[in-house]
Design an enzyme around this catalytic site. Structure first.
Site, PDB file in Angstrom:
ATOM      1  N   SER A  33     100.651  95.652  61.765  1.00 35.25           N
ATOM      2  CA  SER A  33      99.890  94.557  61.154  1.00 35.25           C
ATOM      3  C   SER A  33     100.759  93.409  60.660  1.00 35.25           C
ATOM      4  O   SER A  33     100.244  92.327  60.399  1.00 35.25           O
ATOM      5  CB  SER A  33      99.060  95.087  59.987  1.00 35.25           C
ATOM      6  OG  SER A  33      99.907  95.715  59.044  1.00 35.25           O
ATOM      7  N   ASP A 322      97.152  90.747  50.327  1.00 30.14           N
ATOM      8  CA  ASP A 322      96.004  91.648  50.143  1.00 30.14           C
ATOM      9  C   ASP A 322      96.385  93.008  49.570  1.00 30.14           C
ATOM     10  O   ASP A 322      95.634  93.961  49.706  1.00 30.14           O
ATOM     11  CB  ASP A 322      95.259  91.837  51.470  1.00 30.14           C
ATOM     12  CG  ASP A 322      96.140  92.463  52.547  1.00 30.14           C
ATOM     13  OD1 ASP A 322      97.309  92.774  52.258  1.00 30.14           O
ATOM     14  OD2 ASP A 322      95.656  92.640  53.684  1.00 30.14           O
ATOM     15  N   HIS A 325     100.022  93.321  52.761  1.00 28.27           N
ATOM     16  CA  HIS A 325     100.553  92.267  53.625  1.00 28.27           C
ATOM     17  C   HIS A 325     100.904  91.032  52.808  1.00 28.27           C
ATOM     18  O   HIS A 325     100.470  90.911  51.668  1.00 28.27           O
ATOM     19  CB  HIS A 325      99.526  91.939  54.711  1.00 28.27           C
ATOM     20  CG  HIS A 325      99.090  93.164  55.462  1.00 28.27           C
ATOM     21  ND1 HIS A 325      97.899  93.806  55.193  1.00 28.27           N
ATOM     22  CD2 HIS A 325      99.710  93.875  56.407  1.00 28.27           C
ATOM     23  CE1 HIS A 325      97.801  94.879  55.975  1.00 28.27           C
ATOM     24  NE2 HIS A 325      98.892  94.944  56.712  1.00 28.27           N
TER      25      HIS A 325
END
Ligand code: NAG
Ligand code: NAG
Ligand code: NAG
Length: 350
Positions: A33, A322, A325
């Site tokens: 991610s 978040d 990240h």
């Protein structure tokens, strides 16, 4: 005389090309991610449907793209620096027409080790598209790019390969399912081995320039700080406020990786294997921009993008986006360090 002029022009020009930011004509990325530009979203995003919604993407793209941030990622800034388009996710271009400027094989949640390793221990994952699956995608995509060995070599020697960050999820999923620090540490040689194997395969396929990042300081993330909150003050680094044991695990991984990369450099003296240090840059506030309540603005039961979560007014003032990240501004800062020096050894532009 003509020959001499030509020679001068050719070599001045090639020197210019090799030292200018247009050096690479394609970029291929593998990862999770931290660098996924849409594969997880395109594969349905079942494990994290919030990625389908704003505020993901609010800052730069103004809509969600599958990136786990408010805006661009490190890989986007690298593409910009080399004058290349943002890397399309493989799943959007797998059937052609051929994209010759680079493709992104990263998938959010991906692990360096194969998913079967985790399922055998009843550890759930977000995706089965591990590093070896991503390499298979790359090998499948190669047919669009070149046919003969010579053609592939010529094309890939002008390409930049990014392998990672990879491995963070290999520790996080077992951690979240209750494994001990001792068990996680014991995994490091295997996880780094999987990264090294991928690099070896890429070099055998013709890669010359490879950038291999280490881990971000996970002990500074609002997720870890919240879930593994300790009443014991000495569990925290007094300078940063980060949880020391989690950072130590990732530093152990990084040191192991650096040793393996050194071995690979000796094995493949013609390859240029760069290590990117993501530890060096950290510092600053530990609160997430997007989340809900608590000292770190993170709450495991209310993810960013879910009803009840709130977003800060100015994400550029935050390191973390978040809970796990990072914000676009953080990624921009790290990317500058990678491209112009400071975080890579040897630097990307040298
Ligand atoms: C991954 O593989 C496992 C085991 O084969 C399967 O149960 C699971 O549904 C797969 N997960 C995804 C996201 O495809
Ligand atoms: C507090 O943490 C330190 C370092 O992690 C450890 O050595 C010590 O035993 C802990 N103390 C208590 C009371 O748990
Ligand atoms: C997290 O959110 C849930 C649901 O809104 C709430 O009940 C809980 O108190 C929150 N936890 C913290 C630590 O704020």
């Amino acid at each position: 005389m003509k020959i001499l002029v030509f020679f001068l022009l050719c070599c001045l020009f090639s020197k210019f090309v090799w030292s200018s930011p247009r050096r690479y004509t394609a970029i291929f990325n593998f990862g999770n991610s931290l660098s996924d530009t849409g594969n997880f979203l395109l594969s349905g995003a079942l494990a994290y449907p919030e990625i389908k919604n704003l505020p993901y993407g609010e800052t730069f793209f103004h809509h969600t793209t599958g990136r786990f941030s408010n805006g661009r990622l490190i890989i986007d800034f690298i593409a910009e620096a080399f004058g290349l388009p943002y890397l399309p996710p493989y799943l959007a271009v797998a059937k052609g027409p051929p994209v010759r400027t680079g493709v992104n094989f990263a998938v959010a949640g991906a692990t360096a080790l194969d998913s079967s390793f985790f399922y055998a221990q009843n550890i759930g994952l977000w995706t089965n598209d591990s590093l070896s699956v991503q390499l298979g995608w790359f090998q499948n995509f190669m047919k669009f790019l070149c046919t003969t060995r010579q053609e592939c070599d010529d094309y890939f020697k002008k390409s930049l390969f990014l392998a990672g960050e990879m491995g963070g999820n290999d520790y996080l999923f077992p951690l979240f399912s209750g494994q001990t620090m001792k068990q996680l540490r014991a995994m490091v040689p295997q996880v780094v081995g999987a990264v090294a194997r991928a690099i070896r395969i890429l070099i055998e396929e013709g890669a010359v320039d490879l950038l291999v990042p280490g881990q971000f300081p996970i002990g500074c993330s609002p997720t870890i700080l919240t879930l593994y909150h300790s009443p014991n003050k000495s569990a925290y680094d007094p300078r940063t406020g980060c949880l020391k044991a989690y950072d130590a695990l990732f530093e152990y991984h990084d040191n192991y990786l650096k040793q393996e990369l050194q071995k690979l450099r000796e094995e493949y003296p013609l390859a240029r294997i760069m290590y990117a240090d993501y530890y060096g840059f950290y510092g600053g506030a530990l609160k997430a921009c997007c989340g809900e309540s608590g000292p770190y603005h993170y709450n495991a039961s209310v993810s960013c993008g879910e009803p009840g979560s709130t977003v800060c007014k100015d994400p550029s003032a935050f390191v973390n986006w978040d809970g796990i990240h990072l914000t676009e501004s953080t990624y921009h800062h790290v990317a500058k360090g990678l491209i112009y020096g400071g975080f890579t050894s040897p630097p990307l532009l040298s």
